[in-house]
Each structure stands twice: as C-alpha cells, then as structure tokens.
Design an enzyme around this catalytic site. Structure first.
Site, PDB file in Angstrom:
ATOM      1  N   THR A 409       0.897  -1.066  -0.059  1.00 56.38           N
ATOM      2  CA  THR A 409       0.019  -0.058   0.061  1.00 56.38           C
ATOM      3  C   THR A 409       1.046   1.170   0.042  1.00 56.38           C
ATOM      4  O   THR A 409       1.916   1.002   0.214  1.00 56.38           O
ATOM      5  CB  THR A 409      -0.661   0.033   1.180  1.00 56.38           C
ATOM      6  OG1 THR A 409      -1.725  -1.300   1.143  1.00 56.38           O
ATOM      7  CG2 THR A 409      -1.837   1.053   1.577  1.00 56.38           C
ATOM      8  N   THR A 427      -4.403   1.973  -2.086  1.00 56.27           N
ATOM      9  CA  THR A 427      -3.972   0.641  -2.149  1.00 56.27           C
ATOM     10  C   THR A 427      -4.427  -0.461  -3.263  1.00 56.27           C
ATOM     11  O   THR A 427      -5.542  -0.024  -3.609  1.00 56.27           O
ATOM     12  CB  THR A 427      -4.036  -0.103  -0.690  1.00 56.27           C
ATOM     13  OG1 THR A 427      -3.309  -1.452  -0.434  1.00 56.27           O
ATOM     14  CG2 THR A 427      -5.476  -0.220  -0.292  1.00 56.27           C
ATOM     15  N   ASP A 450     -10.124  -8.131   2.241  1.00 56.62           N
ATOM     16  CA  ASP A 450     -10.079  -7.442   3.442  1.00 56.62           C
ATOM     17  C   ASP A 450     -11.660  -7.617   4.088  1.00 56.62           C
ATOM     18  O   ASP A 450     -11.965  -7.160   5.206  1.00 56.62           O
ATOM     19  CB  ASP A 450      -9.934  -5.967   3.170  1.00 56.62           C
ATOM     20  CG  ASP A 450      -8.575  -5.516   3.431  1.00 56.62           C
ATOM     21  OD1 ASP A 450      -7.661  -6.381   3.714  1.00 56.62           O
ATOM     22  OD2 ASP A 450      -8.105  -4.350   3.050  1.00 56.62           O
TER      23      ASP A 450
HETATM   24  O1  DON Z   1      -7.127  -1.473   3.771  1.00 55.10           O
HETATM   25  C1  DON Z   1      -6.319  -2.120   4.266  1.00 55.10           C
HETATM   26  O2  DON Z   1      -5.996  -2.010   5.463  1.00 55.10           O
HETATM   27  C2  DON Z   1      -5.545  -3.080   3.492  1.00 55.10           C
HETATM   28  N1  DON Z   1      -6.089  -3.301   2.427  1.00 55.10           N
HETATM   29  C3  DON Z   1      -3.983  -2.354   3.334  1.00 55.10           C
HETATM   30  C4  DON Z   1      -3.382  -3.350   2.987  1.00 55.10           C
HETATM   31  C5  DON Z   1      -1.523  -2.965   3.248  1.00 55.10           C
HETATM   32  O3  DON Z   1      -1.570  -1.927   3.895  1.00 55.10           O
HETATM   33  C6  DON Z   1      -0.521  -3.506   2.560  1.00 55.10           C
HETATM   34  N2  DON Z   1       0.579  -2.814   2.855  1.00 55.10           N
HETATM   35  N3  DON Z   1       1.703  -2.910   3.176  1.00 55.10           N
END
Ligand code: DON
Length: 598
Positions: A409, A427, A450
């Site tokens: 992200t 992201t 998610d």
């Molecule tokens: O929205 C979220 O919490 C996740 N989709 C974020 C994923 C994420 O941060 C991966 N990163 N390093």
C-alpha cells in the site's frame, strides 16, 4: 527556488527474511532493510514553500511540479496519486481504492473515502469451497478477488471539491511517465522479479510487467502505452470515462471472459464518499494538540485516538525504555481487540465511534494494564465502549475478531505554500493487487480479502479470524486499517502522516504521532525510530531488527513473546518547523522513500 530532492537510498543487495515468499507474504513487509539503519539520513528535507513525501522520487516530483504551476495541496496530491499509479505499480493505482484526508489552511477538514466496494454479485460465502473450507487463493489472486475500484472517482471528487486545476493538468505528469517511460529502479526490478509467479499467470500482466518474460532490469525504460491511453481518456472525459466509458467496458469484458464478478452496473453505481474526519484534542506541555484522523470504514482513526487517550498521562521516555514499550504494547493490544470487534463499514454496521474514542472509556481500559507484566490476549477481550456519563449498553455487541494485513500500500503527504495539507493512503491490497492487469493497462486490486472471507475461520492471507460485521455483501466497503492523519499544534498545522502495512499501519502511524508529539523528535528521527507492533491476536510483539537484544530479553522477562520483522510500515510524513514555518519532508528510508520540496 532551488528544487531540493532526496532519494533516500540507492538499493543495496537484498536479503529476504523469509524464503521463499509465498502469495500473501509481504514483498516489502517481510524484507530486510535495503540499507543499514545507521546510514539512513538523519535530517528531513527542508523547504520554505511546498513539500511532498512519497515512496517514489518521481511521484514526489510530480506533486511539486503541480504545486509550482499554481496548484494547491489537493491538486498536488491528485497528481502524486496518478503518478504513483505509473511508477509504483505495487501499490500506486487507478484499479484500487483509498482515503484522502484534507486539512485546508483555513481550518476546513474533509475525508474522502474512495474505498472499493464488493460487486453486486458478491456473496457472503463466495470464497468457501463445496467441502466447506475456505479457498485460500480466490480472495487474493485472480479476477474473483477484485472489488469495484474507487481511486479515479475519489481523486476526481477531491479535485472538484478543493483543487484549483483541471483533471487534465494534474494528470499530465502521469501521462508523460506512462507514455515516455521512466527508468526502472533496482527496487522495481527486484519487486517485479519477486512477483513473477503471480504476474505470469495473467497474460496482460506478464506482457506489461514481466516484459513478456524477458523481465526488467535496473536502468531499463519502462513505458506503459495502454495505461497512457487510459489516463488520456480520463483526462479528456473525467471519471465518467472510467466508470461508464471505454475503460468500464474493457474491465467488464475482461471480467466476463475470465470469470470475474464486476459488471457495468457496479462501475456505474460506484460512489466515493465525503466523510467527517475524527478529531481529538490534547493538552501537553502548555500546548493544545489536535489529532485529525480517518473515520470508518477505516479502523485507523478510532484506533489512534483510543490509543492516544489511553496513553494520556502515561510517561513515555522513548523506545529504548522497556516501560514505555510495555505501556504502548498493552495499549495496542486493547485497541486492536476493540478494532476487531467493533469496526466495519459504517453505512451498514453500527460502529460505536463516540464510545471507543471517549476519555472515560480510555481510562477504564488503561486501568486494566499491569504496569509490570504482559497481559495475555486470551484474557483481554474487546471492551464495552461508552461515552462519559453514560454507562455501556449492549446496543452494539462486540463481534468476533477482524484483523487483516496485506503486503503493499502506499502513503504520501503533501503541504503547499499556503499551509493546506493532504495525507493520503491508497492501495491495491497485496503488492500488485490481484495480479490481474486490465487490458486498459492497470493492475486491479484484491481488496475482497479485506472482508470476512469465512466467518469464524482464519482468513487466507494472514490466518486471522474476521468479524461478522465485516462479512461480504454487495456494495459494502471492506474494513481498512489505512490511517491518513494530521496533527495541529495550537491550532496550526504541525505534522502530516500515515503508512502502509495492513494492521501495522495503525502502529506505524501511532508511533510517528507519539514520536513527534509526545517525544519531541524531529521529523526524520520520528520516521527512522525503530517500530514495534502488537495486534492482540496473535499474542506476539513484532519488533524491527534495530531494537537491541537487551530490549527483547527485557520484554521476554515481562512475559511477552517477540518476533523480529525486517521493517514495519513505510511512513512518509511532513512536519512543520514551528519557528521558521519550513516544511520538513521526512520520507521513510526503509524502502527508498523520497521527500521533494521547493
Ligand atoms: O485497507 C487495508 O487495511 C489493507 N488493504 C491495506 C493493505 C496494506 O497496507 C498492505 N501494505 N503493506
């Protein structure tokens, strides 16, 4: 005014912590530092007017170009977001979603929510196999893992609301980078090599990102003509083109051919939302601090404010002090227990934000911390949040745990010459999202993971149990940890921050806030300081490698399980020098972030 640039690191040889990486393990998250922390820059980039801090120098430069052309921080941020969609394909995107927190110099604050939504044909049990077990791939890779993208609609809305320039103006740097190409960095070449097993499964991904199997090497020029054409169509016809025009048709044709769920109706119906940011105030050393952060469907702002409330009055000395680490870890444990139980899409679930962020509730939770010993997550359950003067009701019952992570992200921060500020995190979920590239030239997210992919069963990516309130349903937004956050000091802009890292987003962002506000670190030190994370379940502290062994043994002696992690989060922040008003760009050296100012 001279352009000040710092590309924080040139890549060094890469060591992986865990080998081999499998899908769902973090490309960036599980890696060792590219440089020893000792050689990281110690000073932030200083500039008098505007500043952008992002993962990529080319992305930061795109923002500065727009600021210099008369754009404000929102124009700059939209330009950065589109540019990162070209130069940081792991996470920068037009095929995903995110959040943008805006705080204008006149005090107006707005949160743009352009989180993806589940397609109309999505069902609660869509990732459960006929034998009743969870399909561990389907929510993470391929067409069925893709949620309806929100980025283009969200960026257009932010621009229309506060920007001064036209969409075509702020898209110009991205179009140039896609059409004429840019030099492949060591980091990008390495990432693409690491993602090869996933990307080669999809014809368009293989052709574009694996150079038709020949791969990219540092120094090659990477051109993306299909993406350039898509960005040009958006520049000409706006977000309507993406959601109802040729791009929409291309996405849907791919979906039909390859078994995805997204329809023309899903795209046409997508709506970004304007939400009220969360606010909290703290008196500290004679100053009034304001914390402005992300509301649901982010879990992050609630978590940050709940944690800051619990830590009021707790002496913090620094991260070489075991007692300070202990108190923050116990705070994180309780905040994450609540996050798991209560947070979900507020348009469909009742989220007790006021209770979770109330002072009285924080005091009760803080009183459950043993100052000498680790608690056990088996015994720490979600609390009963309530506002002051009102006892907890069973109105909103805690749900079963909901935690999630994903490997890439990206967060960027922008401050302009007038003092307008933007914190934005967006992201594709995993690095390179679903691995699927649209024939329109951009990667599509795997944000469906998610959601609660199977109630009561550990999820595919990280083996965690998810909440009922976060179950899959058409039009719902999956719970997020993304936490763009802005701090005020005595009513003036002070710090702009945020991070990637799934649930570690919350810890990395919280630590950056504590470092700046409570520990008085300067901007770069606040980013460089070693990070730790506890998310209630599993009951373990993740610690970056730079903590000395003595800290780990002291925590073990208090009853903690600990595990080392290459790095936690990638915080790209901007501080304001309270004396001179200068912008202090502090990009994260952990993966070559770049602050650019003028
Ligand atoms: O929205 C979220 O919490 C996740 N989709 C974020 C994923 C994420 O941060 C991966 N990163 N390093």
């Amino acid at each position: 005014m001279k352009l000040q640039v710092r590309a924080l690191c040139t890549a060094a040889a890469m060591l992986t912590l865990l080998a081999p990486l499998s899908r769902g393990q973090a490309a960036a998250e599980y890696r060792d530092h590219t440089q020893a922390a000792g050689s990281w820059p110690q000073q932030a980039v200083r500039a008098a007017h505007g500043m952008v801090a992002s993962d990529e120098e080319l992305g930061s430069q795109a923002g500065i170009e727009i600021l210099k052309r008369g754009g404000n921080a929102v124009d700059g941020a939209v330009a950065v977001a589109f540019a990162l969609a070209v130069v940081e394909p792991a996470a920068g995107n037009i095929g995903g979603g995110g959040f943008m927190l805006v705080r204008l110099a006149d005090g107006r604050t707005t949160f743009f929510d352009y989180r993806e939504v589940a397609p109309g044909k999505a069902t609660r049990d869509m990732y459960i196999k006929p034998d009743g077990t969870l399909d561990k791939e389907l929510s993470v890779i391929g067409y069925k893992s893709v949620a309806v993208p929100g980025t283009v609609a969200g960026l257009e809305l932010a621009l229309k609301t506060y920007g001064k320039l036209k969409l075509a103006d702020v898209l110009a740097p991205a179009i140039h980078l896609a059409e004429d190409g840019f030099p492949v960095s060591e980091k990008l070449a390495r990432q693409l090599d690491g993602e090869r097993p996933e990307l080669q499964q999809f014809t368009v991904s293989r052709r574009i990102f694996l150079n038709d199997g020949k791969m990219f090497h540092a120094g090659d020029t990477f051109k993306q003509p299909e993406l350039a054409a898509t960005l040009k169509r958006i520049a000409k016809s706006g977000a309507a083109e993406f959601y109802r025009g040729e791009t929409a048709q291309m996405i849907v044709d791919d979906m039909k051919r390859m078994g995805g769920l997204i329809t023309l109706e899903d795209l046409a119906e997508y709506q970004p939302k304007v939400r009220q940011a969360l606010h909290a105030n703290y008196d500290l050393d004679g100053h009034k601090w304001g914390v402005i952060s992300s509301p649901p469907p982010s879990s992050g702002g609630v978590a940050i404010i709940e944690a800051m409330n619990m830590l009021q009055g707790v002496p913090l000395k620094g991260w070489d002090d075991v007692q300070s680490v202990h108190m923050v870890v116990e705070t994180m444990r309780r905040v994450f227990a609540d996050r798991a139980a209560y947070l979900a899409d507020p348009d469909f679930a009742k989220v007790p934000v006021d209770g979770l962020t109330s002072d009285c509730y924080a005091k009760e939770l803080a009183a459950t911390i043993d100052p000498q010993h680790a608690s056990s997550s088996k015994e720490v359950k979600a609390g009963m949040p309530h506002v002051c003067g009102v006892s907890a009701s069973n109105d909103v019952a805690p749900q079963r745990i909901s935690l999630n992570d994903g490997p890439h992200t990206t967060h960027f921060s922008v401050v302009d010459a007038a003092g307008n500020a933007v914190a934005s995190t967006y992201t594709l979920n995993n690095s390179y999202g679903s691995g699927v590239t649209s024939t329109a030239g951009f990667l599509l997210n795997d944000e469906m993971d998610d959601f609660t992919t199977q109630p009561g069963v550990p999820n595919a990516l990280f083996g965690l149990i998810q909440s009922e309130a976060n179950a899959i349903a058409p039009g719902h937004r999956p719970l997020s940890s993304m936490t763009p956050t802005i701090l005020l000091r005595d009513g003036k802009l002070s710090f702009v921050t945020g991070s990637p890292g799934g649930p570690t987003i919350i810890s990395a962002t919280l630590l950056s806030v504590l470092n700046w506000m409570r520990l008085g670190m300067d901007a770069q030190a606040a980013i460089n300081a070693p990070r730790f994370h506890h998310q209630w379940m599993p009951d373990v502290i993740l610690m970056e490698k730079d903590f000395p062994a003595s800290m780990e043994s002291a925590l073990n002696a208090q009853g903690y399980q600990t595990r080392r992690r290459g790095h936690i989060g990638l915080v790209n922040a901007i501080g304001i020098d309270q004396k001179t008003g200068e912008r202090l760009g502090a990009a994260d050296p952990r993966d070559n972030g770049a602050a650019v100012g003028y």
